[in-house]
Structures are given as C-alpha cells and as structure tokens.
Write an enzyme that holds these catalytic residues in place. Structure first.
Site, mmCIF file in Angstrom:
data_model
loop_
_atom_site.group_PDB
_atom_site.id
_atom_site.type_symbol
_atom_site.label_atom_id
_atom_site.label_comp_id
_atom_site.label_asym_id
_atom_site.label_seq_id
_atom_site.Cartn_x
_atom_site.Cartn_y
_atom_site.Cartn_z
ATOM 1 N N GLU A 29 0.705 -1.098 0.070
ATOM 2 C CA GLU A 29 -0.101 0.089 -0.015
ATOM 3 C C GLU A 29 0.746 1.182 -0.157
ATOM 4 O O GLU A 29 2.136 1.173 0.261
ATOM 5 C CB GLU A 29 -0.896 -0.089 1.311
ATOM 6 C CG GLU A 29 -1.915 1.097 1.535
ATOM 7 C CD GLU A 29 -2.037 1.248 2.940
ATOM 8 O OE1 GLU A 29 -1.892 0.274 3.645
ATOM 9 O OE2 GLU A 29 -2.205 2.604 3.306
ATOM 10 N N ASP A 142 -19.397 6.914 9.503
ATOM 11 C CA ASP A 142 -17.835 6.933 8.938
ATOM 12 C C ASP A 142 -17.263 5.479 9.054
ATOM 13 O O ASP A 142 -17.116 5.020 10.203
ATOM 14 C CB ASP A 142 -16.895 7.966 9.800
ATOM 15 C CG ASP A 142 -15.652 8.034 9.010
ATOM 16 O OD1 ASP A 142 -15.479 7.231 8.007
ATOM 17 O OD2 ASP A 142 -14.880 8.838 9.367
ATOM 18 N N ALA A 145 -13.992 2.820 3.422
ATOM 19 C CA ALA A 145 -14.194 2.135 2.155
ATOM 20 C C ALA A 145 -13.322 0.869 1.926
ATOM 21 O O ALA A 145 -13.740 0.030 0.909
ATOM 22 C CB ALA A 145 -13.954 3.180 0.723
ATOM 23 N N ASP A 146 -12.514 0.527 2.818
ATOM 24 C CA ASP A 146 -11.705 -0.468 2.880
ATOM 25 C C ASP A 146 -12.534 -1.880 3.051
ATOM 26 O O ASP A 146 -12.464 -2.882 2.411
ATOM 27 C CB ASP A 146 -10.718 -0.590 4.054
ATOM 28 C CG ASP A 146 -9.573 0.371 3.940
ATOM 29 O OD1 ASP A 146 -9.307 0.912 2.593
ATOM 30 O OD2 ASP A 146 -8.820 0.536 4.679
ATOM 31 N N LYS A 163 -6.930 -0.648 13.087
ATOM 32 C CA LYS A 163 -6.398 0.260 13.932
ATOM 33 C C LYS A 163 -7.496 0.488 15.020
ATOM 34 O O LYS A 163 -8.569 0.589 14.879
ATOM 35 C CB LYS A 163 -6.170 1.778 13.294
ATOM 36 C CG LYS A 163 -4.700 1.664 12.743
ATOM 37 C CD LYS A 163 -4.541 2.851 11.440
ATOM 38 C CE LYS A 163 -5.404 2.161 10.212
ATOM 39 N NZ LYS A 163 -5.626 2.937 9.148
HETATM 40 N N1 PSU Z 1 -2.428 1.882 8.218
HETATM 41 C C1 PSU Z 1 -1.501 2.730 8.649
HETATM 42 N N2 PSU Z 1 -1.434 3.929 8.122
HETATM 43 C C2 PSU Z 1 -2.457 4.383 7.323
HETATM 44 C C3 PSU Z 1 -3.430 3.620 6.826
HETATM 45 C C4 PSU Z 1 -3.437 2.157 7.440
HETATM 46 O O1 PSU Z 1 -0.341 2.200 9.181
HETATM 47 O O2 PSU Z 1 -2.439 5.592 7.119
HETATM 48 C C5 PSU Z 1 -4.657 4.134 5.979
HETATM 49 C C6 PSU Z 1 -4.760 2.877 4.969
HETATM 50 O O3 PSU Z 1 -4.231 3.350 3.756
HETATM 51 C C7 PSU Z 1 -6.315 2.825 5.082
HETATM 52 C C8 PSU Z 1 -6.582 4.177 5.614
HETATM 53 O O4 PSU Z 1 -7.021 2.391 3.995
HETATM 54 O O5 PSU Z 1 -5.688 4.363 6.535
HETATM 55 C C9 PSU Z 1 -8.267 4.061 6.183
HETATM 56 O O6 PSU Z 1 -8.416 5.463 6.332
HETATM 57 P P1 PSU Z 1 -10.100 5.674 6.051
HETATM 58 O O7 PSU Z 1 -10.832 5.348 7.385
HETATM 59 O O8 PSU Z 1 -10.288 7.209 5.666
HETATM 60 O O9 PSU Z 1 -10.699 4.746 4.782
HETATM 61 MN MN MN Z 2 -13.762 7.614 6.540
#
Ligand code: PSU
Ligand code: MN
Length: 307
Positions: A29, A142, A145-146, A163
């Site tokens: 990624e 919220d 989209a993953d 996370k």
């Molecule tokens: N894991 C990390 N750092 C990051 C992310 C994941 O250690 O920045 C990112 C990934 O790209 C994941 C995104 O897809 O955070 C999720 O963000 P959101 O909740 O806006 O979809």
């Molecule tokens: Mn989001």
C-alpha cells in the site's frame, strides 16, 4: 478537467514477468507512505519493505498513482516522488477515476490498492492496519471504504487487525456481514494494530502460510469473491505498552471530537496525535507492525504460488 491519456493501470515489467511465470508477488500500500508515516522515515520504511520482499525471493509491487496513472510496482524514483511530495493526496476507490481524469498523484488506501492489485492479477496484499468502522459511526456513518472494497476482491490481505482508533467490535461485525473470512495468525485474539490483542476474539486461527493458501483456494473453488483477511498481531515485545496505548487512545479520540475532524482526515489525524503523544514510540510500533506483516505476506504469496 483534463482527460488523462492512459487510464489502465501500468504494471511494472518485473511484476508482469513474475506473475506470468507464477512466481510470488506481494502488493504493498502507499497511503501508509504518503499519510501514515512522517517524512523522511516513510521512504526508508517503503524501501526496507521492498528489500525485505526481494530478500525472501518475491517481487514487491508498491501501488500508487502518479500524474493520473495508477502504477502497480512503482519504480525507485516514483516511490521517492510519492514519499517526498507533501502535496500528494489520499486516494480511496472512488477517487481513482477522478485522479485518472485530472492527472492527480496520490497514495492509495487499502481499498484502492487492493482494487488495483486485483486488476493486475496479484493475489496477496499487505498493509499495516486495515480501515474499518470509526467510533461514533452510528451518528457519522464513517466506515472506511476498505471494508466494502474487500467484500468484492478475491485476494488475501495481511493486516495487524484494524487500527485501535476504530470501533473494533463494530468492524468485526461488518466483516461478518460482508462475508469476509478473518483468520488470526497463530491466535484467536484479534490484534489491535499497536497492541497484540484488541480484547476481542475471533473464531478461526491458522498456523502456517499454507493454511491461508488453502482457505483462499477453497474460497475460489466455492466462487466466493470476498477477500480473506489475515489478522497478524505485532509481537508482544514490540507492541505499545497496553496501558500507555489505552491512555493515549482516549486522548486522541477526545481531540478528534473536540476539533470536529472527520472524513478522510480522521485516520491521519489520529495516527499523528498518537505519535506525538507517545514521543514517537507508536511510530516504531507502526514500523514493526508493517515489517511483521510484510514477512507473513511474502510467505503467503509464496505458498499460493507454490500450490
Ligand atoms: N495503516 C497505517 N497507516 C495508514 C493507513 C493504514 O498504518 O495511513 C491508511 C490505509 O490506507 C487505510 C486508511 O486504507 O488508512 C483508512 O482510512 P479511511 O478510514 O479514511 O478509509
Ligand atoms: Mn472515512
């Protein structure tokens, strides 16, 4: 709005050759690079990850978008550009066609990276921590989209759970709803990214990479198009001490609410807050989490290639 001449992902020749020959390829990624880790450490981590994949006998394919072109297998200078340019954006699935049409550059989230990896024929993808359901999602809606992306991409994703800044049990419920198998690697304790154990249980544990390959093959045979999620805990000696973690997390979430931050900015804000509040300790954990996932990702890619 410009129209970019090239919309199809550009797959690096080395990646095409490896895939054609049935050799293992691991997709990596790039949002972790552009928005997850601070500069210039981010570039070191990205290069180390690629080196680690090569040392284990596989081909790395770091995925990102440069000048509107989705690249599967960024070249050395391209990786450097993404890592050093503070203007690059965070691209999730819905942003890909807009970036293609406008010529934008960005790091791709798990959702967008997994999509591009699958388009290129790569079966295994590695990240630090998957996105999921944010705390307070019943009000804000919220949810990363993953999750819906993985529900329709028949690949394997290696992640240290989700996370811990997220609503972990709600995320586990959504993974179930979306038909995404969750396999704990040598554990039934669902990992919490910075900590080995989020405090939530999962049903299935696997003990060897070959077992993950077998589950993926079975899913393929059954015509199940969801990703298989491998939850790989950070080794306990490398985790953030759980008491420090819980304290900082409470402050981070309070700060998020207080400052009214949401949407795409929520995850980067929380990661940065935790990094500052732990005096950089969480950064070292993040790097360890990633290294550990890359090691497992290569092993799984090799097991799948060897079947
Ligand atoms: N894991 C990390 N750092 C990051 C992310 C994941 O250690 O920045 C990112 C990934 O790209 C994941 C995104 O897809 O955070 C999720 O963000 P959101 O909740 O806006 O979809
Ligand atoms: Mn989001």
């Amino acid at each position: 709005m410009l129209i970019a001449p090239e919309v199809a992902p550009e797959v690096a020749p080395e990646v095409v050759e490896a895939l054609d020959a049935g050799r293992p390829v691991l997709a990596l990624e790039s949002t972790i690079l552009t928005h997850g880790l601070p500069r210039p450490r981010n570039l070191d981590v990205a290069r180390d990850a690629e080196g680690q994949v090569r040392a284990a006998g596989a081909v790395p394919a770091t995925i990102g978008v440069l000048d509107g072109v989705a690249r599967v297998g960024l070249a050395r200078d391209e990786l450097e550009r993404l890592a050093s340019d503070s203007e690059v954006v965070k691209l999730s699935t819905r942003d890909l066609p807009v970036a293609a049409a406008t010529g934008a550059s960005g790091g791709t989230t798990v959702a967008a990276t997994a999509h591009l990896a699958h388009r290129a024929g790569i079966r295994v993808f590695c990240t630090g921590g998957l996105g999921g359901v944010h705390r307070g999602a019943s009000e804000t809606f919220d949810e990363s989209a993953d999750l819906p992306a993985l529900a329709r991409l028949p690949i394997v994703v290696v992640s240290a759970g989700v996370k811990s800044v997220l609503d972990v049990p709600a995320t586990l419920e959504r993974l179930e709803t979306l038909g995404i198998p969750v396999l704990g690697y040598r554990t039934t304790a669902f990992p919490g990214f910075y900590v080995a154990d989020s405090g939530h249980r999962i049903t299935h544990a696997v003990h060897e990479p070959e077992q993950v390959a077998a589950v993926r093959a079975a899913a393929d045979e059954l015509g199940l198009d969801a990703a298989v999620l491998v939850a790989n805990p950070v080794p306990e000696h490398e985790q953030l001490p759980p008491d420090v973690h819980d304290d900082v997390l409470a402050r981070a979430t309070a700060a998020l609410v207080e400052r009214g931050i949401g949407g795409q900015d929520a995850t980067p804000f929380l990661l940065e807050f935790i990094r500052d509040a732990t005096g950089g300790a969480s950064l070292e954990v993040n790097v360890a989490v990633y290294r550990n996932n890359v090691a497992l990702g290569v092993a799984i890619a090799s097991a799948i290639a060897g079947r």
